[in-house]
Design an enzyme around this catalytic site. Sequence first.
Site: not given
Ligand code: NAP
Length: 457
Positions: A229, A263
Amino acid sequence: MAYQTINPYTNEVEQTFENTTDEELEQTLATAHQLYLEWRRDNKLEERKRVILNLGRLLRERREEYAAIMTRDMGKLIGEAEGEVDLCASFCDYYVANADQFLAPEIIATTSGRAKVIKQSLGTLVAVEPWNFPFYQIARVFIPNFIVGNPMILKDASNCPASAQAFADAVKEAGAPAGSLTNLFLSYDQVNRAIADKRVAGVCLTGSERGGATVAKEAGANLKKNTMELGGNDAFIILDDADWDLVEKVAPAARLYNAGQVCTSSKRFIVLEKDYDHFLEIMKDAFSKVKMGDPLDPSTTLAPLSSKKAKEKLQGQVDLAVANGAKVYYGNQPVALAGQFFMPTILTDITPANPLFDTEMFGPVASVYKVKSEEEAIELANNSSYGLGNTVFSQNYEHAERVAAQIETGMSWINAGWASLPELPFGGVKNSGYGRELSSYGIEEFMNKHLIYEARQ
Ligand code: NAP
C-alpha cells in the site's frame, strides 16, 4: 536506528525504545510459528472473535488515552486521533460480525465430482507500517489476519513507537495469546531476515515507494506473498455540473486533514478554465483561516507535520517545484511556531516538465491545474505514476461514475473526500502498490484457499 517519540509540537524527545535483539526476534518467530500451528490444529475462531470484541471495547473505553499517545508521537489533531480510534473499533465489529461468512468453505460447482475451497491461514506475517495513522494502519492488517489465524510481527515506523506498543499492549490485554501480535523495534536488516525466515509466510507494507520496493524485493527473492500500500497523488476533478457549495465544503479538508499526510489526500485539483479563479479563491479563503497550534488543543485546526525531516522534505519539494516554474498562489511562508508546522500552500502552473508534477507531496500543499475540457481532466488525472484514489464532483451521479471509471486508480470517491470504512476495499494500482486491505478482499490476501476435491469414480 532509534525508535523515539519526538513530539513534533514541542520538539522534545519524550520516549526512547531499545532496539530488538536478534535473540528476541528469534524467540518471536518461534512463538508466532507455534501459535500458527496450534491454530491450524484447533481452529479456535470463537476464541479469536472474543479477543477482537474485547479489543473493540478497550479501544472505545480508552479512546482519549490512545488518541493522546498518537498525537504525542506524530502530532495529529486530537479530534482526528479520537476519530481514528473509533474507526479501529469499527473494524473489530465488522470482522467479528462477518468472520463466519468470510471463512466459510465455498462449494465449487462441477459435474466431475465434488469440490470445495476451504479458507485457511497461511502462517506468520511481517507487517511494516507507517506513522501517519499509527493505530489505523496496524488495525487494518492485524484484525482480519488475526481472525484468519495468521500471527503477526509488527515493524512500525521509528517515529511512532509509543503508539505501536500501545496497540500491541491492548491486543494482549484483550486476551490474545502470545505471538498473536508482537511489536518489535527492528532494523531494516532484521526485517529482511524475518521475511527470509522459513516460518514467515508473507509481508504486508504500507509506506513509500522506496520502502515498498526494498521490502517487496526481499519478499520476491524469498517467494513470499506480499501486499504493498504505497503513495498516491490523487486527483480531485470538478466537472461542469458540480455542486459548488459541496466543493467549497469538501475540497480544503480533502487536502488538509491529518496535515495533508494521507496517502489518499486529494493532492492535484483539476478545474475547468471557467471555474479556475473561483476555485483558487475558495481554497485560499479556507487555507488562510486555519489555526495552527497545540494539536492536543481541540481548537487547533492544522497540526504540525510528523517530524523535522518531513517538514524539510516538503519544503525542498516546494522549492524545487517553484525553481521549475510553479507559482505560489498562497502560502509557503515561515510559521512562527517552534513545532514542525508548514503553512498551507497553493501551487499553480506545474507543467509536466516540472519534477514535482509526478511526485507525491506529503503535507498541506495543494496543486491546482486548469483544463479546457473533461477529456483533458481525465488525461491529466491519468498522467501519473500513481494510481491510488481520486475524487469526482458532479451533481449527476452517472456522469461522475463514467468519469471515475476512466481514471486508473484503485478507488474513486464521488462528491466527497476520500473515505476509509471497514467494508470498503482499500488499495491502488500502478506505483501505488498492489493488494487490498479491509473488506472481504483484505481478509483474503493472506488466506490459503485450499481446494478439496474428489473425482467421480
Ligand atoms: P516509509 O519511509 O516507506 O516508511 C514506512 C514503513 O516502512 C516504516 O515502518 C519504515 O521504517 C519502513 N521501512 C522503510 N524502508 C524500509 C526498508 N528498506 N526495510 C524495512 N522497513 C522499511 O514511508 P513514510 O514516508 O514514512 O510513509 C508515508 C508514505 O506511506 C507515503 O508515501 C504515503 O502515501 C504512504 N501511505 C500509503 C497508504 C496506502 O494505503 N496506500 C497509507 C498510508 C500511507 P522506519 O520508520 O524505521 O524508516
